[in-house]
Design a protein around this motif. Structure first.
Motif, PDB file in Angstrom:
ATOM      1  N   ALA A  74       0.859  -1.103   0.051  1.00 33.82           N
ATOM      2  CA  ALA A  74       0.164   0.036  -0.021  1.00 33.82           C
ATOM      3  C   ALA A  74       0.893   1.162  -0.093  1.00 33.82           C
ATOM      4  N   THR A  75       2.132   1.271   0.520  1.00 33.96           N
ATOM      5  CA  THR A  75       2.994   2.267   0.587  1.00 33.96           C
ATOM      6  C   THR A  75       3.908   2.289  -0.795  1.00 33.96           C
ATOM      7  N   GLY A  76       3.822   1.379  -1.674  1.00 36.68           N
ATOM      8  CA  GLY A  76       4.648   1.234  -2.978  1.00 36.68           C
ATOM      9  C   GLY A  76       5.953   0.406  -2.623  1.00 36.68           C
ATOM     10  N   ALA A  77       5.960  -0.280  -1.509  1.00 38.55           N
ATOM     11  CA  ALA A  77       7.249  -0.747  -1.179  1.00 38.55           C
ATOM     12  C   ALA A  77       6.866  -2.462  -1.360  1.00 38.55           C
ATOM     13  N   ILE A  78       8.013  -3.072  -1.535  1.00 41.76           N
ATOM     14  CA  ILE A  78       7.881  -4.673  -1.477  1.00 41.76           C
ATOM     15  C   ILE A  78       8.790  -5.074  -0.386  1.00 41.76           C
ATOM     16  N   ILE A  79       8.682  -6.282   0.160  1.00 41.40           N
ATOM     17  CA  ILE A  79       9.578  -6.895   1.287  1.00 41.40           C
ATOM     18  C   ILE A  79      10.216  -8.143   0.711  1.00 41.40           C
ATOM     19  N   SER A  80      11.094  -8.296   0.740  1.00 34.51           N
ATOM     20  CA  SER A  80      11.979  -9.535   0.096  1.00 34.51           C
ATOM     21  C   SER A  80      12.514 -10.113   1.275  1.00 34.51           C
ATOM     22  N   ILE A  81      12.119 -11.522   1.106  1.00 34.83           N
ATOM     23  CA  ILE A  81      12.510 -12.510   2.133  1.00 34.83           C
ATOM     24  C   ILE A  81      13.251 -13.522   1.828  1.00 34.83           C
ATOM     25  N   GLU A  82      14.284 -13.501   2.639  1.00 36.71           N
ATOM     26  CA  GLU A  82      15.411 -14.720   2.429  1.00 36.71           C
ATOM     27  C   GLU A  82      15.195 -15.816   3.443  1.00 36.71           C
ATOM     28  N   ILE A  83      15.303 -17.134   2.895  1.00 37.74           N
ATOM     29  CA  ILE A  83      15.486 -18.051   3.968  1.00 37.74           C
ATOM     30  C   ILE A  83      16.788 -19.048   3.813  1.00 37.74           C
ATOM     31  N   SER A  84      17.467 -19.033   5.197  1.00 37.93           N
ATOM     32  CA  SER A  84      18.614 -19.343   5.180  1.00 37.93           C
ATOM     33  C   SER A  84      18.810 -20.163   6.444  1.00 37.93           C
ATOM     34  N   ASN A  85      19.513 -21.085   6.716  1.00 42.70           N
ATOM     35  CA  ASN A  85      19.788 -21.646   7.755  1.00 42.70           C
ATOM     36  C   ASN A  85      20.666 -20.938   8.954  1.00 42.70           C
ATOM     37  N   TYR A  86      20.108 -20.483  10.033  1.00 47.62           N
ATOM     38  CA  TYR A  86      20.708 -19.631  10.941  1.00 47.62           C
ATOM     39  C   TYR A  86      20.579 -20.289  12.333  1.00 47.62           C
ATOM     40  N   MET A  87      19.911 -21.377  12.407  1.00 47.75           N
ATOM     41  CA  MET A  87      19.623 -21.942  13.681  1.00 47.75           C
ATOM     42  C   MET A  87      20.551 -23.150  13.901  1.00 47.75           C
ATOM     43  N   PRO A  88      21.161 -23.574  14.916  1.00 45.29           N
ATOM     44  CA  PRO A  88      21.957 -24.742  14.942  1.00 45.29           C
ATOM     45  C   PRO A  88      21.165 -25.920  14.635  1.00 45.29           C
ATOM     46  N   ARG A  89      21.727 -26.746  13.886  1.00 47.21           N
ATOM     47  CA  ARG A  89      20.986 -27.972  13.693  1.00 47.21           C
ATOM     48  C   ARG A  89      21.607 -29.278  14.354  1.00 47.21           C
ATOM     49  N   SER A  90      20.919 -30.301  14.641  1.00 50.28           N
ATOM     50  CA  SER A  90      21.523 -31.413  15.365  1.00 50.28           C
ATOM     51  C   SER A  90      21.828 -32.384  14.251  1.00 50.28           C
ATOM     52  N   GLU A  91      23.176 -33.259  14.429  1.00 49.73           N
ATOM     53  CA  GLU A  91      23.544 -34.157  13.642  1.00 49.73           C
ATOM     54  C   GLU A  91      23.654 -35.271  14.774  1.00 49.73           C
ATOM     55  N   ALA A  92      23.080 -36.437  14.291  1.00 51.23           N
ATOM     56  CA  ALA A  92      23.291 -37.592  15.246  1.00 51.23           C
ATOM     57  C   ALA A  92      24.075 -38.574  14.640  1.00 51.23           C
ATOM     58  N   THR A  93      24.976 -39.178  15.417  1.00 51.27           N
ATOM     59  CA  THR A  93      25.788 -40.171  14.828  1.00 51.27           C
ATOM     60  C   THR A  93      25.634 -41.638  16.027  1.00 51.27           C
ATOM     61  N   VAL A  94      25.556 -42.621  15.403  1.00 57.73           N
ATOM     62  CA  VAL A  94      25.422 -43.750  16.367  1.00 57.73           C
ATOM     63  C   VAL A  94      26.890 -44.520  16.430  1.00 57.73           C
ATOM     64  N   SER A  95      27.369 -44.789  17.695  1.00 61.77           N
ATOM     65  CA  SER A  95      28.490 -45.234  18.084  1.00 61.77           C
ATOM     66  C   SER A  95      28.119 -46.295  18.911  1.00 61.77           C
ATOM     67  N   ALA A  96      28.820 -47.450  18.939  1.00 57.33           N
ATOM     68  CA  ALA A  96      28.941 -48.419  19.983  1.00 57.33           C
ATOM     69  C   ALA A  96      27.234 -48.604  20.669  1.00 57.33           C
ATOM     70  N   GLY A  97      26.276 -48.458  19.852  1.00 63.08           N
ATOM     71  CA  GLY A  97      24.945 -48.698  20.540  1.00 63.08           C
ATOM     72  C   GLY A  97      24.378 -47.547  21.254  1.00 63.08           C
ATOM     73  N   SER A  98      25.216 -46.022  21.341  1.00 59.23           N
ATOM     74  CA  SER A  98      24.835 -45.045  21.889  1.00 59.23           C
ATOM     75  C   SER A  98      24.479 -43.890  20.751  1.00 59.23           C
ATOM     76  N   VAL A  99      23.606 -42.822  21.107  1.00 57.69           N
ATOM     77  CA  VAL A  99      23.409 -41.942  20.165  1.00 57.69           C
ATOM     78  C   VAL A  99      24.149 -40.622  20.643  1.00 57.69           C
ATOM     79  N   HIS A 100      25.193 -40.057  19.596  1.00 59.09           N
ATOM     80  CA  HIS A 100      25.946 -38.829  20.138  1.00 59.09           C
ATOM     81  C   HIS A 100      25.275 -37.551  19.157  1.00 59.09           C
ATOM     82  N   ARG A 101      25.184 -36.418  19.622  1.00 57.24           N
ATOM     83  CA  ARG A 101      24.542 -35.368  19.110  1.00 57.24           C
ATOM     84  C   ARG A 101      25.498 -34.340  19.093  1.00 57.24           C
ATOM     85  N   SER A 102      25.993 -33.805  17.960  1.00 56.55           N
ATOM     86  CA  SER A 102      26.575 -32.479  18.226  1.00 56.55           C
ATOM     87  C   SER A 102      25.841 -31.375  17.097  1.00 56.55           C
ATOM     88  N   MET A 103      26.228 -30.105  17.659  1.00 52.46           N
ATOM     89  CA  MET A 103      25.665 -29.051  17.242  1.00 52.46           C
ATOM     90  C   MET A 103      26.544 -28.268  16.284  1.00 52.46           C
TER      91      MET A 103
END
Length: 124
Positions: A74-103
């Motif tokens: 309505a004011t003659g402007a546009i909003i441009s939005i960019e989506i990016s990974n900015y939050m930590p994500r978990s990576e899980a690996t299985v080792s010797a029957g237990s789950v290890h998580r790293s950020m």
């Protein structure tokens, strides 16, 4: 539902994003006033009530993103939005029957709201 805001850093990031959203809304309101566009004119253009416009313009309002996009249009402007990974994500690996998580932290791009040489407000 999983709570993705689990660390102090992530809560701080959520606060920063909310602050950036408010700065964008403030820039849009300032733009409207500089162009001589009144809240009533925005309401008439969008077929909104004056209360809807005040919801967007108020620092205490909680407008939806679609409301802010409509207000910008309505004011003659546009909003441009960019989506990016900015939050930590978990990576899980299985080792010797237990789950290890790293950020793994993905760096968030620096943002700044500014009026471009043309009429649109763009995210840089």
């Amino acid at each position: 539902m999983t709570n993705h805001l689990t660390t102090d850093g992530e809560y701080a990031l959520a606060g920063e994003l909310a602050q950036e959203f408010m700065e964008m809304v403030t820039a849009l309101k300032s733009r409207a006033r500089k162009l001589g566009i009144s809240p009533q004119q925005v309401a008439d253009h969008l077929d909104w009530s004056l209360e809807d416009v005040q919801e967007v313009e108020s620092p205490f309002g909680d407008p939806s993103l679609s409301m802010v996009q409509d207000y910008a249009r309505a004011t003659g402007a546009i909003i441009s939005i960019e989506i990016s990974n900015y939050m930590p994500r978990s990576e899980a690996t299985v080792s010797a029957g237990s789950v290890h998580r790293s950020m793994v932290d993905d760096r968030r791009p620096q943002v700044k709201w500014e009026e471009s040489a043309g009429t649109p407000l763009v995210l840089r």
